[in-house]
Design a protein around this motif. Structure first.
Motif, PDB file in Angstrom:
ATOM      1  N   GLN A  40     -12.734  48.064 -35.685  1.00 43.96           N
ATOM      2  CA  GLN A  40     -12.425  47.920 -34.262  1.00 43.96           C
ATOM      3  C   GLN A  40     -13.523  47.145 -33.538  1.00 43.96           C
ATOM      4  O   GLN A  40     -13.242  46.310 -32.661  1.00 43.96           O
ATOM      5  CB  GLN A  40     -12.245  49.299 -33.625  1.00 43.96           C
ATOM      6  N   LEU A  41     -14.767  47.402 -33.900  1.00 42.35           N
ATOM      7  CA  LEU A  41     -15.869  46.658 -33.294  1.00 42.35           C
ATOM      8  C   LEU A  41     -15.814  45.185 -33.693  1.00 42.35           C
ATOM      9  O   LEU A  41     -16.110  44.301 -32.880  1.00 42.35           O
ATOM     10  CB  LEU A  41     -17.207  47.271 -33.708  1.00 42.35           C
ATOM     11  N   GLU A  42     -15.438  44.892 -34.932  1.00 46.22           N
ATOM     12  CA  GLU A  42     -15.288  43.502 -35.361  1.00 46.22           C
ATOM     13  C   GLU A  42     -14.196  42.807 -34.556  1.00 46.22           C
ATOM     14  O   GLU A  42     -14.356  41.653 -34.138  1.00 46.22           O
ATOM     15  CB  GLU A  42     -14.953  43.450 -36.855  1.00 46.22           C
ATOM     16  N   TYR A  43     -13.083  43.497 -34.328  1.00 48.92           N
ATOM     17  CA  TYR A  43     -12.015  42.928 -33.507  1.00 48.92           C
ATOM     18  C   TYR A  43     -12.541  42.639 -32.100  1.00 48.92           C
ATOM     19  O   TYR A  43     -12.279  41.566 -31.531  1.00 48.92           O
ATOM     20  CB  TYR A  43     -10.836  43.904 -33.399  1.00 48.92           C
ATOM     21  N   PHE A  44     -13.252  43.608 -31.532  1.00 51.70           N
ATOM     22  CA  PHE A  44     -13.755  43.440 -30.168  1.00 51.70           C
ATOM     23  C   PHE A  44     -14.701  42.252 -30.058  1.00 51.70           C
ATOM     24  O   PHE A  44     -14.574  41.425 -29.143  1.00 51.70           O
ATOM     25  CB  PHE A  44     -14.471  44.721 -29.716  1.00 51.70           C
ATOM     26  N   VAL A  45     -15.651  42.133 -30.983  1.00 57.42           N
ATOM     27  CA  VAL A  45     -16.619  41.041 -30.923  1.00 57.42           C
ATOM     28  C   VAL A  45     -15.910  39.692 -31.090  1.00 57.42           C
ATOM     29  O   VAL A  45     -16.211  38.725 -30.376  1.00 57.42           O
ATOM     30  CB  VAL A  45     -17.710  41.226 -31.989  1.00 57.42           C
ATOM     31  N   ALA A  46     -14.967  39.622 -32.012  1.00 59.22           N
ATOM     32  CA  ALA A  46     -14.255  38.356 -32.229  1.00 59.22           C
ATOM     33  C   ALA A  46     -13.471  37.942 -30.996  1.00 59.22           C
ATOM     34  O   ALA A  46     -13.502  36.770 -30.580  1.00 59.22           O
ATOM     35  CB  ALA A  46     -13.331  38.483 -33.440  1.00 59.22           C
ATOM     36  N   VAL A  47     -12.756  38.866 -30.376  1.00 62.93           N
ATOM     37  CA  VAL A  47     -11.986  38.529 -29.177  1.00 62.93           C
ATOM     38  C   VAL A  47     -12.933  38.178 -28.029  1.00 62.93           C
ATOM     39  O   VAL A  47     -12.679  37.243 -27.257  1.00 62.93           O
ATOM     40  CB  VAL A  47     -11.054  39.694 -28.779  1.00 62.93           C
ATOM     41  N   ALA A  48     -14.054  38.893 -27.916  1.00 65.25           N
ATOM     42  CA  ALA A  48     -15.014  38.619 -26.852  1.00 65.25           C
ATOM     43  C   ALA A  48     -15.609  37.228 -26.984  1.00 65.25           C
ATOM     44  O   ALA A  48     -15.888  36.560 -25.978  1.00 65.25           O
ATOM     45  CB  ALA A  48     -16.118  39.675 -26.870  1.00 65.25           C
ATOM     46  N   LEU A  82     -12.349  34.726 -26.721  1.00 66.33           N
ATOM     47  CA  LEU A  82     -11.545  34.909 -25.503  1.00 66.33           C
ATOM     48  C   LEU A  82     -10.105  34.475 -25.735  1.00 66.33           C
ATOM     49  O   LEU A  82      -9.449  33.880 -24.882  1.00 66.33           O
ATOM     50  CB  LEU A  82     -12.167  34.168 -24.321  1.00 66.33           C
ATOM     51  N   ASN A  83      -9.634  34.823 -26.938  1.00 63.74           N
ATOM     52  CA  ASN A  83      -8.273  34.481 -27.331  1.00 63.74           C
ATOM     53  C   ASN A  83      -7.910  35.349 -28.538  1.00 63.74           C
ATOM     54  O   ASN A  83      -8.603  35.317 -29.556  1.00 63.74           O
ATOM     55  CB  ASN A  83      -8.184  32.994 -27.687  1.00 63.74           C
ATOM     56  N   PHE A  84      -6.840  36.137 -28.405  1.00 65.25           N
ATOM     57  CA  PHE A  84      -6.477  37.058 -29.480  1.00 65.25           C
ATOM     58  C   PHE A  84      -5.997  36.318 -30.726  1.00 65.25           C
ATOM     59  O   PHE A  84      -6.277  36.740 -31.853  1.00 65.25           O
ATOM     60  CB  PHE A  84      -5.390  38.032 -28.990  1.00 65.25           C
ATOM     61  N   THR A  85      -5.293  35.210 -30.546  1.00 62.47           N
ATOM     62  CA  THR A  85      -4.790  34.466 -31.706  1.00 62.47           C
ATOM     63  C   THR A  85      -5.935  33.874 -32.510  1.00 62.47           C
ATOM     64  O   THR A  85      -5.968  33.984 -33.746  1.00 62.47           O
ATOM     65  CB  THR A  85      -3.840  33.350 -31.240  1.00 62.47           C
ATOM     66  N   ARG A  86      -6.903  33.231 -31.827  1.00 60.68           N
ATOM     67  CA  ARG A  86      -8.042  32.652 -32.549  1.00 60.68           C
ATOM     68  C   ARG A  86      -8.881  33.751 -33.196  1.00 60.68           C
ATOM     69  O   ARG A  86      -9.385  33.569 -34.318  1.00 60.68           O
ATOM     70  CB  ARG A  86      -8.902  31.821 -31.593  1.00 60.68           C
ATOM     71  N   ALA A  87      -9.052  34.867 -32.513  1.00 62.15           N
ATOM     72  CA  ALA A  87      -9.834  35.969 -33.091  1.00 62.15           C
ATOM     73  C   ALA A  87      -9.169  36.496 -34.353  1.00 62.15           C
ATOM     74  O   ALA A  87      -9.831  36.762 -35.365  1.00 62.15           O
ATOM     75  CB  ALA A  87      -9.999  37.085 -32.062  1.00 62.15           C
ATOM     76  N   ALA A  88      -7.846  36.635 -34.323  1.00 59.34           N
ATOM     77  CA  ALA A  88      -7.133  37.119 -35.510  1.00 59.34           C
ATOM     78  C   ALA A  88      -7.278  36.139 -36.664  1.00 59.34           C
ATOM     79  O   ALA A  88      -7.508  36.533 -37.813  1.00 59.34           O
ATOM     80  CB  ALA A  88      -5.663  37.339 -35.168  1.00 59.34           C
ATOM     81  N   GLY A  89      -7.170  34.842 -36.376  1.00 53.47           N
ATOM     82  CA  GLY A  89      -7.339  33.844 -37.423  1.00 53.47           C
ATOM     83  C   GLY A  89      -8.730  33.863 -38.015  1.00 53.47           C
ATOM     84  O   GLY A  89      -8.906  33.717 -39.229  1.00 53.47           O
ATOM     85  N   ARG A  90      -9.727  34.035 -37.173  1.00 55.79           N
ATOM     86  CA  ARG A  90     -11.112  34.099 -37.640  1.00 55.79           C
ATOM     87  C   ARG A  90     -11.341  35.283 -38.571  1.00 55.79           C
ATOM     88  O   ARG A  90     -12.138  35.205 -39.521  1.00 55.79           O
ATOM     89  CB  ARG A  90     -12.020  34.183 -36.411  1.00 55.79           C
ATOM     90  N   LEU A  91     -10.631  36.394 -38.309  1.00 55.09           N
ATOM     91  CA  LEU A  91     -10.815  37.617 -39.097  1.00 55.09           C
ATOM     92  C   LEU A  91      -9.788  37.747 -40.222  1.00 55.09           C
ATOM     93  O   LEU A  91      -9.779  38.766 -40.917  1.00 55.09           O
ATOM     94  CB  LEU A  91     -10.713  38.837 -38.179  1.00 55.09           C
ATOM     95  N   TYR A  92      -8.931  36.724 -40.376  1.00 50.77           N
ATOM     96  CA  TYR A  92      -7.865  36.784 -41.384  1.00 50.77           C
ATOM     97  C   TYR A  92      -7.016  38.037 -41.194  1.00 50.77           C
ATOM     98  O   TYR A  92      -6.692  38.752 -42.151  1.00 50.77           O
ATOM     99  CB  TYR A  92      -8.444  36.736 -42.797  1.00 50.77           C
ATOM    100  N   ALA A  93      -6.680  38.318 -39.949  1.00 56.01           N
ATOM    101  CA  ALA A  93      -5.886  39.500 -39.607  1.00 56.01           C
ATOM    102  C   ALA A  93      -4.657  39.065 -38.818  1.00 56.01           C
ATOM    103  O   ALA A  93      -4.568  37.941 -38.314  1.00 56.01           O
ATOM    104  CB  ALA A  93      -6.720  40.477 -38.777  1.00 56.01           C
ATOM    105  N   VAL A  94      -3.696  39.964 -38.709  1.00 52.62           N
ATOM    106  CA  VAL A  94      -2.502  39.726 -37.900  1.00 52.62           C
ATOM    107  C   VAL A  94      -2.841  40.013 -36.442  1.00 52.62           C
ATOM    108  O   VAL A  94      -3.560  40.974 -36.140  1.00 52.62           O
ATOM    109  CB  VAL A  94      -1.344  40.629 -38.377  1.00 52.62           C
ATOM    110  N   GLN A  95      -2.333  39.196 -35.518  1.00 55.57           N
ATOM    111  CA  GLN A  95      -2.685  39.360 -34.109  1.00 55.57           C
ATOM    112  C   GLN A  95      -2.319  40.749 -33.594  1.00 55.57           C
ATOM    113  O   GLN A  95      -3.060  41.354 -32.819  1.00 55.57           O
ATOM    114  CB  GLN A  95      -1.996  38.293 -33.266  1.00 55.57           C
ATOM    115  N   SER A  96      -1.180  41.272 -34.009  1.00 57.10           N
ATOM    116  CA  SER A  96      -0.770  42.599 -33.537  1.00 57.10           C
ATOM    117  C   SER A  96      -1.754  43.672 -33.994  1.00 57.10           C
ATOM    118  O   SER A  96      -2.000  44.649 -33.266  1.00 57.10           O
ATOM    119  CB  SER A  96       0.637  42.921 -34.050  1.00 57.10           C
ATOM    120  N   THR A  97      -2.339  43.487 -35.176  1.00 62.25           N
ATOM    121  CA  THR A  97      -3.328  44.453 -35.666  1.00 62.25           C
ATOM    122  C   THR A  97      -4.589  44.405 -34.813  1.00 62.25           C
ATOM    123  O   THR A  97      -5.171  45.445 -34.478  1.00 62.25           O
ATOM    124  CB  THR A  97      -3.670  44.153 -37.126  1.00 62.25           C
TER     125      THR A  97
END
Length: 300
Positions: free
Chosen positions: A5-13, A16-31
């Protein structure tokens, strides 16, 4: 709360974009979105102001961001320490590199590093924004180590390992009126058209500050994203250039090389420093790589 969860938060922060953060983390945006909602519920605070057009940190998010980064770095150090006790250093090492970097034999150094630490996954990449982009990537945790051409005053908050300092030289087409001079100064170059790297590159930042502090305005008419390619554009008579002498490894202090004439720039206090930077609390893999750089440069 968990570290994911902290990794998700830092990536989105940082994105400042959920889609780019998900791509950076190799995760699904909904996750990622679900993880952020769970973290906000656990903390009892809204971390992002969301709209259809943008994502922004709330005051609570601004306060949490440095703490979340520190927590993730601490977890990484715990994992690395446990791994070292059983199987040596392991993990991922992301390195920002320059192309045409001749001051150090980077493939040889990284080959030696891999031979000693085979469980470390090396990931190398360049930056379209030059040293400025690298500094931002290291600060934000996108890179672990990066080569750097920025002055120390632009590297606040980073650990800096100086590699080499080199003077600037003037690169001229052979038929240029200044080509026969033994030395040149910035004042003499006022009014010339220049070939240079883009605005975020460290060498350009250093020389533009020097011109500005001398009260000289210059015109960059051609921009080249690879510092080592600048002389070829000068040879095509698109302008002159002022570059670190390391960009011309074959030319020496002065002389003709590759269809251009190289003349020393003799203004005082105009030098370029090549460094390697990392965050203040490096991982064991980063520390091992920096020690290897130091050893190779010491031998050189």
């Amino acid at each position: 709360m968990d570290t994911r969860q902290l990794e998700y938060f830092v990536a989105v922060a940082e994105e400042l974009n959920f889609t780019r953060a998900a791509g950076r983390l190799y995760a699904v945006q909904s996750t990622v979105s679900a993880g952020i909602r769970a973290l906000e519920k656990d903390l009892g605070a809204t971390l992002f102001a969301r709209s259809t057009k943008q994502v922004a940190l709330t005051p609570a998010g601004e306060v949490l961001l440095p703490e979340a980064r520190a927590a993730l770095e601490a977890v990484d150090r715990v994992r690395s320490a446990a791994a070292m006790s059983s199987a040596g250093i392991r993990g991922r090492l992301r390195v920002g590199i320059f192309s045409n970097l001749d001051v150090i034999d980077l493939p040889a150094v990284l080959g030696e590093f891999h031979a000693v630490h085979p469980l470390v996954d090396l990931q190398l990449g360049a930056s379209a924004a030059g040293s400025t982009g690298f500094a931002d990537d290291v600060r934000r945790g996108r890179l672990d180590v990066a080569f750097m051409g920025l002055p120390d005053r632009d590297l606040a908050g980073l650990e800096v390992l100086p590699l080499v300092t080199t003077p600037f030289v003037v690169v001229l087409p052979p038929g240029h009126p200044f080509a026969s001079r033994p030395t040149l100064t910035m004042r003499v170059l006022a009014g010339e058209r220049f070939v240079d790297t883009p605005a975020g590159f460290g060498n350009r930042i250093v020389i533009e500050r020097a011109f500005a502090e001398a009260g000289i305005t210059r015109t960059v008419s051609t921009q080249v994203s690879d510092l080592g390619e600048v002389p070829r554009f000068v040879a095509a008579d698109l302008g002159i250039a002022v570059v670190p002498s390391l960009a011309l490894p074959r030319a020496g202090a002065a002389g003709v090389d590759g269809g251009v004439v190289v003349v020393p720039l003799v203004d005082p206090d105009v030098d370029w420093q090549l460094s390697v930077v990392s965050r203040p609390t490096p991982s064991p893999a980063v520390s091992a790589l920096l020690a290897l750089f130091s050893r190779h440069l010491g031998a050189a």
